[in-house]
Design an enzyme around this catalytic site. Sequence first.
Site, short mmCIF file in Angstrom:
data_model
loop_
_atom_site.label_atom_id
_atom_site.label_comp_id
_atom_site.label_asym_id
_atom_site.label_seq_id
_atom_site.Cartn_x
_atom_site.Cartn_y
_atom_site.Cartn_z
CB ALA A 47 25.32 100.56 -16.45
CG ASN A 48 23.94 98.70 -21.31
OD1 ASN A 48 22.78 99.09 -21.29
ND2 ASN A 48 24.27 97.45 -21.02
NE ARG A 49 25.78 106.17 -24.42
CZ ARG A 49 26.17 107.26 -23.78
NH1 ARG A 49 25.29 107.96 -23.09
NH2 ARG A 49 27.43 107.67 -23.85
CB SER A 50 19.69 99.14 -22.26
OG SER A 50 18.42 98.56 -22.36
CB ALA A 62 21.84 96.15 -23.15
#
Length: 424
Positions: A216-219, A282
């Site tokens: 995943a990412n930090r969005s 994102a």
Amino acid sequence: MTGELQGRRVLLIIGGGIAAYKSLDLIRRLRDAGGQVRCVMTAGAQEFVTPLAAAALSGEKTWTDLFDRADEAAIGHIRLARDADCVVVAPATANLMARMAQGHADDLATTVLLATRLPVLIAPAMNPAMWAHPATQRNLATLKRDGVRTVGPDSGPMAEPETGAGRMAEPMAIVAATQALFDVAQTPRDGALAGRHVLVTSGPTHEPIDPVRYIANRSSGRQGHAIAAAAARAGARVTLVSGPVGIPAPPGVDLVPVETARQMQAAVDAALPADIAIFAAAVADWRTDRDAARKIKKVGGGPPALALVENPDILATVAAMRAGRPALVVGFAAETHDVIALARAKRARKGCDLMIANDVSAGSGVAGGVMGGARNAVHLIDAGDAVISWPEMDKDMVAERLIAECVTRLEGLSEADLDAGSQA
């Protein structure tokens, strides 16, 4: 900033917090920008600064008492609520925000706020724990749904020996936010998107590795959700396709929750046709070639080898559609270096009409950081490679300005272009 508020009448409500001392500088800055300032002070505010100081700086009487016989003989609180161009609340304490959200009218400040039909801007200021408390965040969400604009809070050292989010925005930032209230080009007109369908993607995607792990990412989804909310306020029918986030869907939008990039692609396909498609999500670029059915165990011999495959490119796919392509396709480019150059290349590669670029590096200078934070500073890059840079502002305000920009660009398209996007 000089002259940008020329002739505008600002009613400044000063709440009861230590940040009230900054409001004295704010009065001067508003006047330097050409504004006329009239002040209302709560009882708490008068514990920190005096009505005399506010009156001396504003050149106007400072109002403090709901039950002043002379003032209320002419229904003074109603006159204050109407005899201005906007209302600015700085500092907006946790208590004052709570009373605003619940519709209290037990002093002059809250009575004016309940009676006003003017644009309202608040600059929250409080202890970080109070700002993060669920009750404050619920009140903030209520105020935003009611159309109240916000600026700040900033992060940094507090009056008490603590550091965190809760500092009142600096006076010049509040002046800029006040000026933005009057910039018609930055605010979509009521009903400007009536009869239009706007598709927005938001948040991250989670690509499973095994039943307990994912890529995943930090969005946080804050920017995408704010865009969906702004489009709904402009009268559009809004479909919000969102990955996993910890914030509620804005009122008045159709939420389609998804987890993976492939699920997001399917939801986008099902939501089309649309007049405007804004891809703020994102999306993870890669996923594992297959996710394990059971948890991968650490049994020695080093980490497991993960084979990655590319996820579908949702933005490029929609931008390249021959039939049913939205009239306006907007992408986002989150970069950590060479922001404008990389965003220009991405816009050309994806084929979208507008690319919104931002710096998400630790050194971006945006208060609180962009990923997961409440503020953003973006650059708009169009098909002619023209760049429009906006100053740092709250993500809600970025959303308002972006939807206003989309309205302007949509109005500039021919009927044939619009029909192509609404018919599949």
